[in-house]
Design a protein around this motif. Structure first.
Motif, PDB file in Angstrom:
ATOM      1  N   ASP A  61     -46.364  89.283 -29.626  1.00 59.06           N
ATOM      2  CA  ASP A  61     -47.008  90.199 -28.694  1.00 59.06           C
ATOM      3  C   ASP A  61     -46.453  91.606 -28.836  1.00 59.06           C
ATOM      4  O   ASP A  61     -47.152  92.598 -28.643  1.00 59.06           O
ATOM      5  N   TYR A 178     -61.447  86.410 -28.373  1.00 57.44           N
ATOM      6  CA  TYR A 178     -60.195  85.663 -28.206  1.00 57.44           C
ATOM      7  C   TYR A 178     -59.871  85.470 -26.727  1.00 57.44           C
ATOM      8  O   TYR A 178     -59.543  84.376 -26.267  1.00 57.44           O
ATOM      9  N   VAL A 179     -59.934  86.571 -25.978  1.00 57.41           N
ATOM     10  CA  VAL A 179     -59.546  86.531 -24.571  1.00 57.41           C
ATOM     11  C   VAL A 179     -60.523  85.718 -23.741  1.00 57.41           C
ATOM     12  O   VAL A 179     -60.131  84.900 -22.896  1.00 57.41           O
ATOM     13  N   THR A 187     -54.446  82.659 -26.664  1.00 59.30           N
ATOM     14  CA  THR A 187     -53.842  83.915 -27.114  1.00 59.30           C
ATOM     15  C   THR A 187     -52.399  83.697 -27.560  1.00 59.30           C
ATOM     16  O   THR A 187     -51.941  84.272 -28.554  1.00 59.30           O
ATOM     17  N   ALA A 352     -53.906  90.100 -32.249  1.00 62.36           N
ATOM     18  CA  ALA A 352     -53.084  89.330 -31.316  1.00 62.36           C
ATOM     19  C   ALA A 352     -52.532  90.209 -30.212  1.00 62.36           C
ATOM     20  O   ALA A 352     -52.542  89.840 -29.029  1.00 62.36           O
ATOM     21  N   ALA A 355     -55.370  91.368 -27.889  1.00 60.47           N
ATOM     22  CA  ALA A 355     -55.810  90.261 -27.047  1.00 60.47           C
ATOM     23  C   ALA A 355     -54.843  90.048 -25.884  1.00 60.47           C
ATOM     24  O   ALA A 355     -55.265  89.845 -24.736  1.00 60.47           O
TER      25      ALA A 355
END
Length: 530
Positions: A61, A178-179, A187, A352, A355
């Protein structure tokens, strides 16, 4: 040497194929692991991840396009001054480890607003927390999406602004899928996969790169100096931030933002709720720190290696400018195949992180504003999740527009601005809420809005927006604040205004609530995740 001499047009087909394969595989994983239960499942994956898993996801993240593209480019162009980003990004985690991770996990449930409003008046504090979360998230996402535009422009030979805008829109759409489909669980798994790929690729590039110089780092550095117009000056401070007293002050401001900003980043704080208890939250930080330390050491070699093999002039002439250093180096080392792999990793990095940011912003609005401010808690979890998904669409659209405006800026620098917003708006109120009994609602509101407002005001009237050749609006000049990063002014303003607001506001004495927060923060007794 231009970009067409560095990367053949035919490689665009391979890069596109790798992108498509990665997106399809990860979307399938996201769909398989996605949670379709309560809001706890959607926002924090039911707190089901271990400290090791969450630590790797945290690094995924956090290791954004700024880390992979921006820092490597900054080191290639400015040398030592570029590596200072790595130091700031890494040292900042000590604040999370020592002061924030455990107490935040024990006190909150989904968002930063849970912690700040625990013993305050719920509605105004949650609204303020959501406002700062949305502002920070959008600034951070703009940096990531701008990085995507520059990266794909380089790799797919897209040179026009309109073409890059279409690329940015496509990245934004994939991120929103994705979300919407996966929630936090999906995620998180994307971030774990991406972190493993990123660190592995960084290690492989470092090994291959050193091998070209007989594993003699000194030889690599000598050639880097020869291919950089600054020469051997890139091994000492001052190339970027030593030109004048003003640039030195700008560096101090940037350093403050980088070191203090992590403790206030909403998407980092939210990850502490995906583990079952405070012990696992602390393990998360330890694993994340070691993973990132390994990566940042590799960026030092990659940055100087890009200067040595590609050359600073070629990097600056390519689409994406500084952000193109790592992909260009990959092509020089391993040709089209390695370039395609690195492209996929960089693309995965952006997707990533964006998201995760989108999920955080949508959760904050749905949980803090809609559920607790608008509906006063009288709403079921399904409705909250629906609102979160709609918010994700709005946030994604706003970030796409912002990303188009800042195409070409160094993404590490743009992320530095997001850190300044986080340190200014959130850090003071978080620390005071967790450690100062006298702190009250007025102090919280003053701290958040003064930090956020001063940071935004100084940024708008800084050389970032106007008055310089590399400004967003370079043709006009309405800047009166001389620094590019406002942290050195806005961070103290937030801390001071929070104190002033506390003493001017009505004293709020709820000894029972205060005692409950203290016990929960220290022991975890009474905390819940459902």
């Amino acid at each position: 040497m231009n970009e067409s001499q560095l990367i053949p047009a035919g490689s665009a087909i391979i890069n596109t194929s790798v992108f498509a394969a990665f997106v399809l595989i990860t979307l399938f994983i996201v769909y398989r692991v996605s949670s379709r239960g309560t809001s706890s499942d959607y926002f924090v994956a039911g707190s089901s991840f271990s400290g090791v898993q969450n630590g790797i996801a945290l690094s995924g993240d956090y290791l954004s396009a700024a880390s992979f593209l921006g820092i490597a480019g900054a080191i290639a162009v400015y040398g030592y001054d570029g590596f200072l980003y790595s130091i700031g990004f890494l040292v900042a985690w000590l604040i999370n480890l020592l002061l924030i991770a455990e107490r935040t996990r024990n006190t909150g449930r989904f968002t930063m607003g849970d912690v700040l409003s625990f013993r305050m008046r719920q509605r105004p504090v949650r609204a303020a927390a959501a406002t700062s979360t949305l502002a920070i998230t959008i600034v951070y996402m703009i940096a990531q999406i701008a990085g995507a535009g520059g990266l794909v422009a380089l790799l797919l030979n897209v040179h026009s602004k309109f073409g890059q805008a279409l690329v940015i829109a496509a990245v934004g759409v994939v991120m929103m899928i994705y979300v919407l489909v996966g929630g936090m669980k999906g995620t998180t798994w994307v971030q774990i996969i991406k972190a493993a790929m990123l660190v592995l690729c960084a290690l492989l590039i470092t090994i291959f790169l050193l091998g070209k110089f007989g594993y003699n780092f000194t030889s690599l550095l000598q050639q880097a100096a020869e291919n950089n117009p600054h020469g051997r000056s890139i091994f000492a401070p001052g190339v970027q931030y030593g030109k004048s007293e003003l640039t030195k002050l700008d560096f101090v401001s940037l350093s403050l933002a980088l070191v203090l900003g992590v403790g206030g980043l909403p998407h980092v704080l939210m990850r502490f709720y995906t583990v079952p208890d405070a012990r696992e939250a602390r393990r998360s930080v330890v694993w994340a720190t070691w993973t990132m330390a390994t990566f940042y050491i590799c960026t030092l070699v990659i940055g100087y290696g890009a200067a040595a093999l590609v050359g600073t002039d070629a990097i600056l002439d390519a689409p994406g400018a500084e952000n193109s250093a790592a992909p260009l180096l990959a092509y020089q080392i391993g040709g089209t195949v390695l370039l395609g792999i690195i492209s996929a990793v960089a693309f995965a990095t952006i997707l990533a992180v964006v998201a995760g940011l989108t999920l955080t912003a949508s959760a904050s609005f749905a949980h803090d504003v809609y559920a607790n401010v608008v509906r006063r808690g009288e709403i079921d979890s399904d409705a909250v999740v629906r609102v979160a998904r709609v918010t994700a669409l709005v946030i994604g659209a706003a970030s796409i527009l912002g990303g188009v405006l800042v195409i070409g800026q160094n993404v590490a620098f743009l992320v530095g601005l997001a850190f300044a917003f986080a340190a200014s708006a959130n850090l003071s109120t978080l620390l005071y809420s967790l450690f100062w009994k006298r702190f009250n609602t007025t102090g919280t509101l003053w701290g958040i809005y003064s930090g956020l407002g001063s940071c935004l005001l100084l940024l708008v009237f800084s050389p970032v927006v106007s008055g310089a050749s590399d400004s967003i609006f370079s043709s006009v000049d309405f800047a009166f604040f001389p620094l590019k990063n406002p942290g050195i002014v806005s961070i103290p303003i937030s801390f001071i205004c929070a104190i002033i607001g506390t003493f001017l506001g009505k004293r709020e004495v709820d000894e029972e609530r205060q005692a409950e927060m203290e016990v929960r923060a220290l022991t975890g007794i009474g905390s819940r995740t459902g």
